[in-house]
Design an enzyme around this catalytic site. Structure first.
Site, PDB file in Angstrom:
ATOM      1  N   ARG A   1     -13.860  -6.649 -11.222  1.00  0.00           N
ATOM      2  CA  ARG A   1     -14.023  -6.006  -9.911  1.00  0.00           C
ATOM      3  C   ARG A   1     -14.779  -4.670 -10.011  1.00  0.00           C
ATOM      4  NH1 ARG A   1      -8.495  -6.380  -6.690  1.00  0.00           N
ATOM      5  NH2 ARG A   1      -9.869  -5.629  -5.043  1.00  0.00           N
TER       6      ARG A   1
ATOM      7  N   GLN B   1      -8.908   2.642  -0.608  1.00  0.00           N
ATOM      8  CA  GLN B   1      -8.754   2.935  -2.040  1.00  0.00           C
ATOM      9  C   GLN B   1      -9.714   4.044  -2.457  1.00  0.00           C
ATOM     10  OE1 GLN B   1      -9.184  -0.854  -4.003  1.00  0.00           O
ATOM     11  NE2 GLN B   1      -7.181  -1.571  -3.324  1.00  0.00           N
TER      12      GLN B   1
ATOM     13  N   ASP C   1      -7.131  -8.028   4.404  1.00  0.00           N
ATOM     14  CA  ASP C   1      -6.343  -8.880   3.511  1.00  0.00           C
ATOM     15  C   ASP C   1      -5.786 -10.116   4.223  1.00  0.00           C
ATOM     16  OD1 ASP C   1      -6.778  -7.113   1.429  1.00  0.00           O
ATOM     17  OD2 ASP C   1      -4.949  -5.977   1.821  1.00  0.00           O
TER      18      ASP C   1
ATOM     19  N   SER D   1       0.839  -1.211   0.000  1.00  0.00           N
ATOM     20  CA  SER D   1       0.000   0.000   0.000  1.00  0.00           C
ATOM     21  C   SER D   1       0.868   1.253   0.000  1.00  0.00           C
ATOM     22  CB  SER D   1      -0.886   0.026   1.254  1.00  0.00           C
ATOM     23  OG  SER D   1      -1.845  -0.985   1.191  1.00  0.00           O
TER      24      SER D   1
HETATM   25  C1  S3P Z   1      -5.606  -1.161  -0.095  1.00  0.00           C
HETATM   26  C2  S3P Z   1      -6.838  -1.121   0.513  1.00  0.00           C
HETATM   27  C3  S3P Z   1      -7.681  -2.317   0.738  1.00  0.00           C
HETATM   28  C4  S3P Z   1      -6.871  -3.600   0.606  1.00  0.00           C
HETATM   29  C5  S3P Z   1      -5.968  -3.577  -0.606  1.00  0.00           C
HETATM   30  C6  S3P Z   1      -4.996  -2.422  -0.533  1.00  0.00           C
HETATM   31  C7  S3P Z   1      -4.870   0.106  -0.278  1.00  0.00           C
HETATM   32  O1  S3P Z   1      -8.709  -2.334  -0.213  1.00  0.00           O
HETATM   33  O2  S3P Z   1      -7.730  -4.714   0.559  1.00  0.00           O
HETATM   34  O3  S3P Z   1      -5.249  -4.792  -0.683  1.00  0.00           O
HETATM   35  O4  S3P Z   1      -3.647   0.078  -0.540  1.00  0.00           O
HETATM   36  O5  S3P Z   1      -5.492   1.167  -0.170  1.00  0.00           O
HETATM   37  P1  S3P Z   1     -10.074  -1.492  -0.006  1.00  0.00           P
HETATM   38  O6  S3P Z   1      -9.738  -0.061  -0.042  1.00  0.00           O
HETATM   39  O7  S3P Z   1     -10.935  -1.876  -1.170  1.00  0.00           O
HETATM   40  O8  S3P Z   1     -10.640  -1.944   1.293  1.00  0.00           O
END
Ligand code: S3P
Length: 429
Positions: free
Chosen positions: A118, A163, A314, A24
């Site tokens: 998705r 995200q 995750d 991330s």
């Molecule tokens: C992430 C946010 C999460 C996570 C993904 C990485 C990020 O998703 O599951 O692997 O880097 O912001 P969501 O924002 O859909 O919850």
């Protein structure tokens, strides 16, 4: 090409390791610095397929990035000559949509078969309300968009998603308007930490009912900062579970990011009785980092639900493997988001747990695992469905069986942790 792993069960995990850079934070370091004023060096960036997808898309937008050094474009990107390929990475496509929302250019974004299935509406809906033009269907990739000239928005996301939050903050920081954003509970806050470090100002508060609120008035400049990326707790999680369930294990994982909005897996495992010690807590580039020592322990069941889910979303597949070795029934609720990850991770997790010979009940938004600490689980054969976390969770489940397990679809591991298998083999005692 499909890779197959064959792993013999048994033994323990012993010694020390470093896991690769946080995925991330790596995506964010590249994307935010693409927009920044000035140049930066990024140390410890994750070198995996997902992060390579982000870097390749940014290069197509005119960003110079070589050997850890990135040159900021002072807020102005080039129109890409071709379609931007985000590969398997949901973070790449959703964050890039936020980045491109502020640019008066047309771009088309797509990805592999998993990414093309998705949901994108959670980002395209609010962005179109800010004034971004989406050309054609914007429910799933490919997505064609034209940004620039965005305006005020007040938006409450129905899911706690970093995200979505990050895409909107990226749009807002380039906008003439103000973003007022709410999510039902806090999601990982790497964006808030890096934005602050880069000089962006915004309101960030948690209400009494847990609602998380951001107010960000644009436009603001991002100032380049050298970043040291900590080790990825999501990669560490596989070793935390492996060492917790294998007799005789004693492992130290160095330099792991332990941001509280991200390391829920450590808290959940501790609640289950895991013997995890955080040593040498320090702050690196605005993120808390520690070494994690983990030893085998007798685990008991727990309940994981509500506001805790985004903090470990995750890690739920590998937590289910831990639950199969814990006394009692572990319940996971409010985790419907698992159905729209790289695979349907509720079904894929159930497949691992059933294949090893343990009991799991599946619901729309979660599952219950009936654990048996002294069970002799069996070796199995499984397809990871193109999902890296399912492939690695299957490998950890395999270690605690007798016999040889076969994991098909293991090439997906390259998206987040290319060195997973050699790292694991090096620690086996
Ligand atoms: C992430 C946010 C999460 C996570 C993904 C990485 C990020 O998703 O599951 O692997 O880097 O912001 P969501 O924002 O859909 O919850």
């Amino acid at each position: 090409m499909s890779d197959t792993i064959r792993l013999r069960g048994g033994g323990s995990l012993q010694g020390c390791l470093r896991v690769p850079g946080d995925k991330s934070i790596s995506h964010r370091a590249l994307i935010f610095h693409a927009l920044a004023d000035g140049n930066a060096t990024i140390e410890g960036l994750l070198e995996s397929e997902d992060v390579r997808s982000t870097a390749a898309c940014l290069k197509a937008l005119g960003v110079q990035y070589e050997g850890g050094r990135i040159e900021g474009r002072n807020g102005q990107l080039h129109a890409p000559a071709d379609v931007l390929d985000c590969g398997n990475s949901g973070t790449t496509i959703r964050l890039l949509m936020g980045l491109l929302a502020g640019q008066p250019i047309t771009a088309k974004l797509t990805g592999d078969a998993s990414l093309r299935s998705r949901p994108m509406q959670r980002v395209t809906d609010p962005l179109s309300r800010m004034g971004v033009e989406f050309i054609g269907d914007s429910l799933r990739p490919p997505i064609q968009m034209k940004g620039g000239g965005t305006r005020n928005i007040r938006y409450r996301s129905s899911v706690a998603s970093a995200q979505v939050k990050t895409a909107l903050m990226l749009a807002a920081v380039q906008s003439e308007g103000t973003l007022e954003f709410e999510e039902p509970s806090a999601s990982r806050d790497h964006t808030e930490r890096m934005f602050r470090a880069m000089g962006v100002e915004f309101v960030d508060e948690i209400a009494e009912d847990g609602t998380h609120r951001i107010v960000l008035a644009g436009p603001q400049r991002l100032h380049a900062q050298c970043i040291d990326v900590p080790g990825d707790v999501s990669s560490a999680a596989f070793f935390l579970v492996g060492a917790s369930i294998l007799p005789g294990s004693d492992l130290t994982i160095r330099n792991v990011g332990v941001n509280p909005t991200r390391s829920g897996v450590v808290q959940a495992l501790k609640r289950m009785g895991a013997n995890i010690e955080e040593v040498g807590l320090r702050e690196v580039s605005g993120e808390p980092v520690a070494d994690l020592r983990v030893q085998k322990a007798a685990l008991t069941s727990t309940v994981i639900e509500g506001a805790e889910i985004p903090l470990l979303v995750d890690e739920l597949p590998v937590l289910a493997v831990a639950a199969a070795h814990a006394e009692g029934t572990t319940i996971v609720r409010n985790a419907g988001e698992l159905r729209v990850k790289e695979s349907d991770r509720i079904e894929a997790t159930a497949n691992i747990i059933r294949s090893m010979g343990a009991d799991i009940e599946v619901r729309a938004d979660g599952f219950s695992v009936h654990g048996r600490p002294r069970a002799n689980y069996r070796n199995f054969e499984i397809s990871a469905e193109g999902d890296h976390r399912i492939a690695m969770a299957s490998c950890i489940a395999a270690l605690a069986t007798s016999g040889v397990t076969t994991v098909h679809g293991a090439e997906s591991i390259r998206t987040s942790f290319p060195e997973f298998l050699p790292s694991l083999e090096a620690l086996r005692g």
